[in-house]
Design a protein around this motif. Structure first.
Motif, PDB file in Angstrom:
ATOM      1  N   LYS A  93       0.841  -1.210   0.000  1.00  0.00           N
ATOM      2  CA  LYS A  93       0.000   0.000   0.000  1.00  0.00           C
ATOM      3  C   LYS A  93       0.873   1.255   0.000  1.00  0.00           C
ATOM      4  O   LYS A  93       2.011   1.243   0.440  1.00  0.00           O
ATOM      5  N   HIS A  94       0.292   2.324  -0.488  1.00  0.00           N
ATOM      6  CA  HIS A  94       0.956   3.624  -0.434  1.00  0.00           C
ATOM      7  C   HIS A  94       0.713   4.212   0.948  1.00  0.00           C
ATOM      8  O   HIS A  94      -0.421   4.217   1.432  1.00  0.00           O
TER       9      HIS A  94
ATOM     10  N   ARG B 264       8.931   1.259   5.134  1.00  0.00           N
ATOM     11  CA  ARG B 264       9.608   0.684   3.966  1.00  0.00           C
ATOM     12  C   ARG B 264       9.987  -0.768   4.242  1.00  0.00           C
ATOM     13  O   ARG B 264       9.834  -1.621   3.375  1.00  0.00           O
TER      14      ARG B 264
ATOM     15  N   GLU C  12       7.434  -3.340   3.591  1.00  0.00           N
ATOM     16  CA  GLU C  12       7.112  -3.518   2.177  1.00  0.00           C
ATOM     17  C   GLU C  12       5.935  -2.678   1.701  1.00  0.00           C
ATOM     18  O   GLU C  12       5.120  -3.134   0.893  1.00  0.00           O
TER      19      GLU C  12
ATOM     20  N   ALA D   1       4.189  -0.042  -0.672  1.00  0.00           N
ATOM     21  CA  ALA D   1       4.410   0.244  -2.092  1.00  0.00           C
ATOM     22  C   ALA D   1       5.183   1.548  -2.254  1.00  0.00           C
ATOM     23  O   ALA D   1       6.038   1.672  -3.130  1.00  0.00           O
ATOM     24  N   SER D   2       4.879   2.514  -1.423  1.00  0.00           N
ATOM     25  CA  SER D   2       5.610   3.782  -1.394  1.00  0.00           C
ATOM     26  C   SER D   2       5.407   4.406  -0.024  1.00  0.00           C
ATOM     27  O   SER D   2       4.431   4.101   0.662  1.00  0.00           O
ATOM     28  N   VAL D   3       6.337   5.249   0.360  1.00  0.00           N
ATOM     29  CA  VAL D   3       6.233   5.976   1.626  1.00  0.00           C
ATOM     30  C   VAL D   3       6.515   7.439   1.348  1.00  0.00           C
ATOM     31  O   VAL D   3       7.571   7.793   0.815  1.00  0.00           O
ATOM     32  N   ARG D   4       5.558   8.287   1.693  1.00  0.00           N
ATOM     33  CA  ARG D   4       5.714   9.730   1.587  1.00  0.00           C
ATOM     34  C   ARG D   4       5.486  10.318   2.974  1.00  0.00           C
ATOM     35  O   ARG D   4       4.809   9.715   3.815  1.00  0.00           O
TER      36      ARG D   4
ATOM     37  N   ASP E 128       8.086  15.274   2.223  1.00  0.00           N
ATOM     38  CA  ASP E 128       7.585  15.437   0.857  1.00  0.00           C
ATOM     39  C   ASP E 128       6.588  16.586   0.760  1.00  0.00           C
ATOM     40  O   ASP E 128       6.514  17.262  -0.268  1.00  0.00           O
TER      41      ASP E 128
END
Length: 155
Positions: A58-59, A81, A84, A86-89, A107
C-alpha cells in the motif's frame, strides 16, 4: 492508501487533511515520540503504539505535526519501507529545518518555521494547550531559565 498520523499532536491536522484527500484511504495512528515533557527532542525515538493496518503493498503517507530533528519521521519512514509498503511519503504541518540532525526532507510541508516552541491545533507543552484553535509561540522565558535571566525575570 494508508494515512498514518503521529499521535498525539497531529490529530487535528490529520482530521482536516483526511477530509481533503480525494483518493480512497484509511487513517491509522502511531504513537512515537522523542520529546517527553521537554521542549527539545531527546534524540531517542520510542514507538509506544504501532499502526494497526497492514501497509504491505500500500501507499503510505506519514503525517506529523512538526518535523524538528527529523529523527521520528526518518525512523517511521524506514519502518514502513521495511514492511514492504508500495511507497512511503511524508507530510508535516510545520517544518523546523534549522533543528534538523538527520538527512530527511518531508515530501509535503505546510509551513517552514524558525526555532520556536509552538503549541495549539493539537500540539502541546507537557499535555497542555492542545485545544487552542490556533498555533501559538511559547515565549522562551516561560520554559527556559536562561531566557528568564536574560530578560531580567526572577520567576
Amino acid at each position: 492508501m494508508v494515512v498514518v498520523g503521529l499521535l498525539d499532536g497531529v490529530f487535528m491536522f490529520v482530521a482536516d487533511l483526511s477530509r481533503d484527500i480525494e483518493v480512497p484511504h484509511v487513517v491509522d495512528f502511531v504513537v512515537a515520540s522523542s520529546y517527553g515533557a521537554n521542549t527539545v527532542s531527546s534524540g531517542n525515538v520510542k514507538i509506544k503504539k504501532d499502526a494497526s493496518a497492514s501497509v504491505r503493498g500500500k501507499h503510505v503517507l506519514i503525517v506529523d505535526d512538526i518535523c524538528d530533528s527529523g529523527r521520528t519521521l526518518a525512523s517511521l519512514a524506514e519502518l514502513f519501507r521495511s514492511r514492504e509498503a508500495a511507497s512511503v511519503r511524508t507530510c508535516c504541518l510545520l517544518d523546523k529545518t534549522c533543528r534538523r540532525v538527520v538527512d530527511v526532507q518531508p515530501d509535503y510541508v505546510g509551513a517552514v518555521i524558525d526555532d520556536h516552541f509552538v503549541v495549539g491545533y493539537g500540539m502541546d507543552w507537557d499535555a497542555k494547550y492542545r485545544s487552542l484553535p490556533f498555533i501559538g509561540i511559547v515565549k522562551p522565558h516561560l520554559y527556559d531559565p536562561a531566557a528568564r535571566v536574560e530578560e531580567g525575570d526572577d520567576g
